[in-house]
Design an enzyme around this catalytic site. Structure first.
Site, PDB file in Angstrom:
ATOM      1  N   CYS A 191      41.789  51.259  41.433  1.00 58.41           N
ATOM      2  CA  CYS A 191      41.720  51.583  42.871  1.00 58.41           C
ATOM      3  C   CYS A 191      40.359  51.250  43.473  1.00 58.41           C
ATOM      4  O   CYS A 191      39.954  51.843  44.480  1.00 58.41           O
ATOM      5  CB  CYS A 191      42.071  53.049  43.109  1.00 58.41           C
ATOM      6  SG  CYS A 191      43.759  53.451  42.621  1.00 58.41           S
ATOM      7  N   GLY A 201      46.501  50.043  49.111  1.00 56.74           N
ATOM      8  CA  GLY A 201      45.583  50.266  48.002  1.00 56.74           C
ATOM      9  C   GLY A 201      45.205  48.993  47.267  1.00 56.74           C
ATOM     10  O   GLY A 201      45.479  47.878  47.713  1.00 56.74           O
ATOM     11  N   ARG A 202      44.582  49.168  46.076  1.00 59.58           N
ATOM     12  CA  ARG A 202      44.048  48.049  45.321  1.00 59.58           C
ATOM     13  C   ARG A 202      44.797  47.919  43.992  1.00 59.58           C
ATOM     14  O   ARG A 202      46.012  48.019  43.941  1.00 59.58           O
ATOM     15  CB  ARG A 202      42.545  48.240  45.190  1.00 59.58           C
ATOM     16  CG  ARG A 202      41.908  48.221  46.585  1.00 59.58           C
ATOM     17  CD  ARG A 202      40.508  48.780  46.634  1.00 59.58           C
ATOM     18  NE  ARG A 202      39.497  47.756  46.433  1.00 59.58           N
ATOM     19  CZ  ARG A 202      38.232  47.889  46.829  1.00 59.58           C
ATOM     20  NH1 ARG A 202      37.829  48.981  47.456  1.00 59.58           N
ATOM     21  NH2 ARG A 202      37.354  46.939  46.600  1.00 59.58           N
ATOM     22  N   GLY A 258      54.896  55.722  45.570  1.00 50.39           N
ATOM     23  CA  GLY A 258      54.667  57.151  45.433  1.00 50.39           C
ATOM     24  C   GLY A 258      53.406  57.509  44.674  1.00 50.39           C
ATOM     25  O   GLY A 258      52.307  57.314  45.168  1.00 50.39           O
ATOM     26  N   HIS A 312      49.987  50.723  35.244  1.00 50.06           N
ATOM     27  CA  HIS A 312      51.116  51.536  34.825  1.00 50.06           C
ATOM     28  C   HIS A 312      51.434  51.202  33.370  1.00 50.06           C
ATOM     29  O   HIS A 312      51.322  50.039  32.953  1.00 50.06           O
ATOM     30  CB  HIS A 312      52.360  51.268  35.669  1.00 50.06           C
ATOM     31  CG  HIS A 312      52.242  51.725  37.086  1.00 50.06           C
ATOM     32  ND1 HIS A 312      51.753  52.966  37.436  1.00 50.06           N
ATOM     33  CD2 HIS A 312      52.558  51.106  38.252  1.00 50.06           C
ATOM     34  CE1 HIS A 312      51.770  53.098  38.747  1.00 50.06           C
ATOM     35  NE2 HIS A 312      52.243  51.979  39.266  1.00 50.06           N
ATOM     36  N   SER A 324      51.456  58.391  40.469  1.00 50.41           N
ATOM     37  CA  SER A 324      51.498  58.361  39.008  1.00 50.41           C
ATOM     38  C   SER A 324      50.586  59.455  38.477  1.00 50.41           C
ATOM     39  O   SER A 324      49.571  59.792  39.089  1.00 50.41           O
ATOM     40  CB  SER A 324      51.078  56.993  38.456  1.00 50.41           C
ATOM     41  OG  SER A 324      49.737  56.696  38.796  1.00 50.41           O
TER      42      SER A 324
END
Length: 223
Positions: A176, A76-77, A158, A81, A160
């Site tokens: 993303c 992914g990009r 995983g 968080h 979020s």
């Protein structure tokens, strides 16, 4: 910590430093591969930060507030968080669960979607776009992210779920790589759910998620 469906279910109530989480995940995955530890679901929060996946484009990082940026090692990009976001790190042994990474990702998406449904939010996959979405048309927005790595059939990273994070922080990146749609949260949608509520819903749906991981044809692997 306790065990749910034979898997260690760990919830961290304090903010976990990202570097510490990465080191812990790597060590746990190595122990699972060696047969020295069991599988684990780890639910936690981080302080505000950005992570860069293997496809991250530096042009999609603005970071006006100067948050730390970490190379995540997942696919992914860029992803954000921060507090108010439930992060789930999965260390599962796919060698014992079908060796199908596409099945794993699809089941993981379904787990998050089913969890959100139990909390009163209709969420869905969106063709051609990564992540978990809610709404439709101009109001469609991203409420959850999926980013995984699988090494020698053991999973890392995983998902979020945006429970009640500061949504302005997402303005530091193109989340993303998708600039055409916004980001939302349970709180922004008027759902008064706590992190504990989300955890309970995730635990309730865990058996269904695991049941979807079954013997099938391997599609890819990360050495």
């Amino acid at each position: 910590m306790r065990t749910v469906k034979g898997i260690e279910w760990r919830v961290s109530h304090d903010l976990v430093p990202y570097e510490q989480a990465l080191a812990d995940m790597d060590a746990r995955a190595a122990a699972v591969r060696a047969g020295e530890a069991g599988e684990r679901v780890w639910l936690l929060e981080h302080a505000p930060l950005f992570t860069a996946g293997t496809s991250a484009d530096p042009a999609e990082l603005f970071n006006p507030q100067g948050f730390p940026v970490f190379e995540a090692g997942r696919g992914g990009r860029y992803t954000y968080h921060g507090p108010g976001q439930r992060v789930g790190y999965l260390t599962l042994d796919l060698a014992k669960r079908g060796k199908d990474i596409r099945c794993f990702v699809h089941a993981l998406e379904g787990w998050v979607i089913d969890t959100l449904a139990d909390l009163g939010v209709a969420a869905h996959r969106s063709e051609g776009r990564i992540g978990i979405w809610t709404g439709s048309g101009p109001s469609e927005a991203k409420i959850g992210a999926i980013g995984v790595r699988v090494k020698r059939w053991v999973t890392l990273h995983g998902f979020s779920i945006n429970v009640d994070p500061d949504l302005s922080h997402f303005g530091g990146i193109v989340p993303c790589g998708i600039a055409t749609h916004g980001v939302t949260s349970l709180a922004a949608l008027g759902v008064a759910a706590t992190l504990a509520d989300v955890d309970h819903a995730l635990e309730k749906r865990l058996p269904e998620f695991l049941a979807k991981l079954g013997p099938s044809i391997p599609l890819l692997a990360d050495g």
